[in-house]
Scaffold this motif. Sequence first.
Motif, PDB file in Angstrom:
ATOM      1  N   PRO A   1       5.930  10.056  15.162  1.00 22.27           N
ATOM      2  CA  PRO A   1       6.321   8.919  14.504  1.00 22.27           C
ATOM      3  C   PRO A   1       7.367   9.025  13.665  1.00 22.27           C
ATOM      4  CG  PRO A   1       3.948   9.045  14.905  1.00 22.27           C
ATOM      5  CD  PRO A   1       4.393  10.378  15.193  1.00 22.27           C
ATOM      6  N   ARG A   2       7.210  10.022  12.839  1.00 16.57           N
ATOM      7  CA  ARG A   2       8.525  10.439  11.707  1.00 16.57           C
ATOM      8  C   ARG A   2       9.819  10.701  12.706  1.00 16.57           C
ATOM      9  NH1 ARG A   2       6.909  10.970   6.729  1.00 16.57           N
ATOM     10  NH2 ARG A   2       4.825  11.584   6.242  1.00 16.57           N
ATOM     11  N   GLU A   3       9.974  11.247  13.629  1.00 13.58           N
ATOM     12  CA  GLU A   3      10.851  11.498  14.464  1.00 13.58           C
ATOM     13  C   GLU A   3      11.639   9.971  14.868  1.00 13.58           C
ATOM     14  OE1 GLU A   3      11.280  15.384  16.941  1.00 13.58           O
ATOM     15  OE2 GLU A   3       9.254  14.587  17.206  1.00 13.58           O
ATOM     16  N   VAL A   4      10.507   9.224  15.339  1.00  4.66           N
ATOM     17  CA  VAL A   4      10.952   7.937  16.172  1.00  4.66           C
ATOM     18  C   VAL A   4      11.421   7.233  14.841  1.00  4.66           C
ATOM     19  CG1 VAL A   4       9.966   5.903  17.170  1.00  4.66           C
ATOM     20  CG2 VAL A   4       9.212   7.950  17.803  1.00  4.66           C
TER      21      VAL A   4
ATOM     22  N   PRO B   1       7.911  11.898   1.661  1.00  3.10           N
ATOM     23  CA  PRO B   1       6.524  11.519   1.411  1.00  3.10           C
ATOM     24  C   PRO B   1       6.630  10.071   1.056  1.00  3.10           C
ATOM     25  CG  PRO B   1       6.721  13.698   0.351  1.00  3.10           C
ATOM     26  CD  PRO B   1       8.173  13.070   0.704  1.00  3.10           C
ATOM     27  N   ALA B   2       5.571   9.287   1.477  1.00  2.85           N
ATOM     28  CA  ALA B   2       5.578   7.852   1.342  1.00  2.85           C
ATOM     29  C   ALA B   2       5.058   7.749  -0.179  1.00  2.85           C
ATOM     30  CB  ALA B   2       4.573   7.149   2.400  1.00  2.85           C
TER      31      ALA B   2
ATOM     32  N   ASP C   1       0.813  -1.125   0.164  1.00  2.00           N
ATOM     33  CA  ASP C   1      -0.221  -0.021   0.018  1.00  2.00           C
ATOM     34  C   ASP C   1       0.767   1.176   0.260  1.00  2.00           C
ATOM     35  OD1 ASP C   1      -1.950  -1.802   0.058  1.00  2.00           O
ATOM     36  OD2 ASP C   1      -2.985  -0.896   1.984  1.00  2.00           O
ATOM     37  N   ARG C   2       1.986   1.142   0.662  1.00  2.00           N
ATOM     38  CA  ARG C   2       2.933   2.503   0.542  1.00  2.00           C
ATOM     39  C   ARG C   2       4.439   1.708   0.790  1.00  2.00           C
ATOM     40  NH1 ARG C   2       0.496   1.377   5.015  1.00  2.00           N
ATOM     41  NH2 ARG C   2      -1.520   2.669   4.068  1.00  2.00           N
ATOM     42  N   VAL C   3       5.190   2.877   0.356  1.00  2.00           N
ATOM     43  CA  VAL C   3       6.683   2.653   0.477  1.00  2.00           C
ATOM     44  C   VAL C   3       7.384   3.588   1.125  1.00  2.00           C
ATOM     45  CG1 VAL C   3       9.048   2.288  -0.723  1.00  2.00           C
ATOM     46  CG2 VAL C   3       7.234   0.908  -1.614  1.00  2.00           C
ATOM     47  N   ILE C   4       8.005   3.492   2.426  1.00  2.00           N
ATOM     48  CA  ILE C   4       8.530   4.684   3.071  1.00  2.00           C
ATOM     49  C   ILE C   4      10.041   4.692   2.669  1.00  2.00           C
ATOM     50  CG2 ILE C   4       9.388   5.614   5.142  1.00  2.00           C
ATOM     51  CD1 ILE C   4       6.684   4.425   6.385  1.00  2.00           C
TER      52      ILE C   4
ATOM     53  N   PRO D   1       3.279   2.362   9.897  1.00  2.00           N
ATOM     54  CA  PRO D   1       3.944   2.868  11.310  1.00  2.00           C
ATOM     55  C   PRO D   1       4.018   4.495  11.315  1.00  2.00           C
ATOM     56  CG  PRO D   1       5.403   1.992   9.419  1.00  2.00           C
ATOM     57  CD  PRO D   1       4.043   1.566   9.095  1.00  2.00           C
ATOM     58  N   LEU D   2       3.716   5.106  10.027  1.00  2.00           N
ATOM     59  CA  LEU D   2       3.759   6.614  10.262  1.00  2.00           C
ATOM     60  C   LEU D   2       2.762   7.024  11.088  1.00  2.00           C
ATOM     61  CD1 LEU D   2       4.890   7.532   6.752  1.00  2.00           C
ATOM     62  CD2 LEU D   2       6.486   8.048   8.572  1.00  2.00           C
TER      63      LEU D   2
END
Length: 395
Positions: free
Chosen positions: A334-337, A18-19, A9-12, A372-373
Amino acid sequence: MTKVLITADRVITKPADPAIEDGAVLVDGEAILAVGSAAELDAVADASVTRLRCPGATVMPGLIDGHVHLAFDASEDPVRAVAQASRDELAGAMRARAERMLATGVTTVRDLGDRDALTVELRTAIASGAAVGPRILAATTPLTSRGGHCGFLGGEVATDDEVRSQIARNVAAGADLIKVMASGGALTPTGPRMWERQFPPDRLKLIVDEAARYGLGVAAHAHGTDVIADCVAAGVRTVEHCSWRTVDGISHDPRTSRAIAEKGIFVCRCISGDWKSFLGRLGEERAKAMTETVLRMRDDGVRFLAGTDAGVPGARFDDYVGTLEFFAGVGFSPREVLEMATVNPAEALGSRSTGALGPGMSADLIVTDGNPLTDLGALRKIRHVFAAGRRSAAS
């Protein structure tokens, strides 16, 4: 190894970018060949390419644990477990721990103290495919003072010549970096207290300079506020724990904290998944002071890398996400983590091929249920793990 096209569904690619919605990653052997939309990559990949379709999932860089001890067993007495095990017994146990970490999505670890350079042997076995586990960066034997913290690992030094000799032995054994116990620690109650110096500032500088002669950085175990300042002045690459201890409690020094940020030094706070119990044992006042220092360091611009200290009492090898949940619990996004778990440690460890997804990068990646974002709990739902292109079973 064959080519694999992973769609989700998404790739980080990086947490700050941006995903890619309805994205894909094309893996070719140990490396990533392409990253983009699923439609584009599916169209260019020929029929012989294996398709791994993961609806409802996210593909992202593999997780990096910046502080582990594979030789320790996470029991109440890991020192005894290391000292009494035979070489073969310890090597076998370390293999099992490494495999357990990989199953939870950790594709790189930095081991900061072992016995007999067994991490180097395990690193070689994993790289060759003879063992299953994450990529390992090994510090081998930590430098410590006579009777100092973790002296049982064999790195006690008392003179400049002994410092040079121990570093040379570590380099000969295959060390990727040098570890120094700049302050005392809890595992060695007969040595200096956690806030006390184990080395004078000039010897810390010697350790950093001598490591640099071999092209290696230094990770410094440092609890004491004054000791942290010594490490920053000496030019270490990372400060481990960085708990700002004094004889009277916890005392954050904003000047030193800002210097950490200005010099590009990273902090590995070494929070295990057992952090709630740990804070409870500290008591309300000290627990509040500890969490406040983490937030003050963030305000000062300090960059963190995630590290569990896996192997010490209460720090299991299968609860990396618990570390991340501490930072989320005190207010990190979440992004910082996720940056602490991927791009930050990759930079701190000097790795240009891990921590992100892109053409030419190492095929170290995970596939998780959910996103996870928006929910770090997704990292507890690992579907697939790829380490250097090899697909392993998830936990």
